[in-house]
Design a protein around this motif. Sequence first.
Motif, PDB file in Angstrom:
ATOM      1  N   LYS A  71      -7.316  85.559  12.145  1.00 30.12           N
ATOM      2  CA  LYS A  71      -6.804  86.895  12.473  1.00 30.12           C
ATOM      3  C   LYS A  71      -5.285  86.873  12.526  1.00 30.12           C
ATOM      4  O   LYS A  71      -4.702  86.152  13.326  1.00 30.12           O
ATOM      5  N   SER A  72      -4.678  87.690  11.663  1.00 29.72           N
ATOM      6  CA  SER A  72      -3.217  87.764  11.610  1.00 29.72           C
ATOM      7  C   SER A  72      -2.753  89.167  11.928  1.00 29.72           C
ATOM      8  O   SER A  72      -3.349  90.141  11.464  1.00 29.72           O
ATOM      9  N   LEU A  91       0.321  91.464  11.072  1.00 27.34           N
ATOM     10  CA  LEU A  91       1.342  91.502  10.034  1.00 27.34           C
ATOM     11  C   LEU A  91       2.312  92.635  10.335  1.00 27.34           C
ATOM     12  O   LEU A  91       1.918  93.795  10.393  1.00 27.34           O
ATOM     13  N   HIS A 119      -3.870  80.586   4.054  1.00 28.16           N
ATOM     14  CA  HIS A 119      -4.817  79.726   4.757  1.00 28.16           C
ATOM     15  C   HIS A 119      -5.932  79.221   3.841  1.00 28.16           C
ATOM     16  O   HIS A 119      -7.031  78.923   4.308  1.00 28.16           O
ATOM     17  N   ALA A 167      -9.535  85.844   6.004  1.00 30.97           N
ATOM     18  CA  ALA A 167      -8.458  86.382   6.840  1.00 30.97           C
ATOM     19  C   ALA A 167      -8.678  87.865   7.070  1.00 30.97           C
ATOM     20  O   ALA A 167      -9.202  88.571   6.214  1.00 30.97           O
ATOM     21  N   PHE A 181      -6.377  91.251   8.685  1.00 35.96           N
ATOM     22  CA  PHE A 181      -5.006  91.634   9.006  1.00 35.96           C
ATOM     23  C   PHE A 181      -4.975  92.909   9.825  1.00 35.96           C
ATOM     24  O   PHE A 181      -5.676  93.872   9.518  1.00 35.96           O
ATOM     25  N   ALA A 234      -5.301  87.671  18.234  1.00 38.08           N
ATOM     26  CA  ALA A 234      -4.779  87.182  16.957  1.00 38.08           C
ATOM     27  C   ALA A 234      -4.438  85.699  17.023  1.00 38.08           C
ATOM     28  O   ALA A 234      -4.065  85.178  18.075  1.00 38.08           O
ATOM     29  N   ASP A 235      -4.562  85.054  15.859  1.00 40.79           N
ATOM     30  CA  ASP A 235      -4.212  83.641  15.747  1.00 40.79           C
ATOM     31  C   ASP A 235      -2.744  83.428  15.422  1.00 40.79           C
ATOM     32  O   ASP A 235      -2.191  82.362  15.703  1.00 40.79           O
ATOM     33  N   GLU A 236      -2.118  84.433  14.800  1.00 41.48           N
ATOM     34  CA  GLU A 236      -0.728  84.292  14.385  1.00 41.48           C
ATOM     35  C   GLU A 236      -0.119  85.669  14.150  1.00 41.48           C
ATOM     36  O   GLU A 236      -0.828  86.668  14.039  1.00 41.48           O
ATOM     37  N   ILE A 261       2.659  87.360  11.396  1.00 40.09           N
ATOM     38  CA  ILE A 261       3.450  87.190  10.180  1.00 40.09           C
ATOM     39  C   ILE A 261       4.422  88.364  10.121  1.00 40.09           C
ATOM     40  O   ILE A 261       4.004  89.511  10.138  1.00 40.09           O
TER      41      ILE A 261
END
Length: 157
Positions: A3-4, A6, A24, A29, A31, A116-118, A120
Amino acid sequence: MFKSVLMIEKALTSADVEFITTLHGDEGASFHVLLQPRGDQADRLLRAIDDIAMGELDEAAHEHETPEGRDAAAVGEQALEVSLAALRASGCAAEGRLVADHPLDALKMLVAETNADEVIVLTDPHYVEEFFHRDWASRARHKVGVPVLKLFSHRKA
């Protein structure tokens, strides 16, 4: 599934979509996109300095034509829809919303809400803000509690 969140300021190009959707590898993924239109961000002078630093003299001269306020929101909605459609067409789950004020507060809430994991951050270079560590990515690293990846968007698809 990865999970991103953005953060963007304009519609994603096909090169942007290909780049972020392959970060990845084969792992799926999803977003969650936050878009704050460029005209709702820094003032015209800072945007023009960024354009000049990139060698985009024509864009710097026409910076006064960048939509602001309600006009920026209309352009932003369209850019968001184009971006979400492109992400979905690449096989990713995608949802998003516009951010008018306080984009980092919205980012922090969305990261917590979606687990979320990150994050961007995909924007054009903003040299003045980056130099003083006032750009989205620099400030987000101190707020969100997940890794923050700073990428530069492609000008043309």
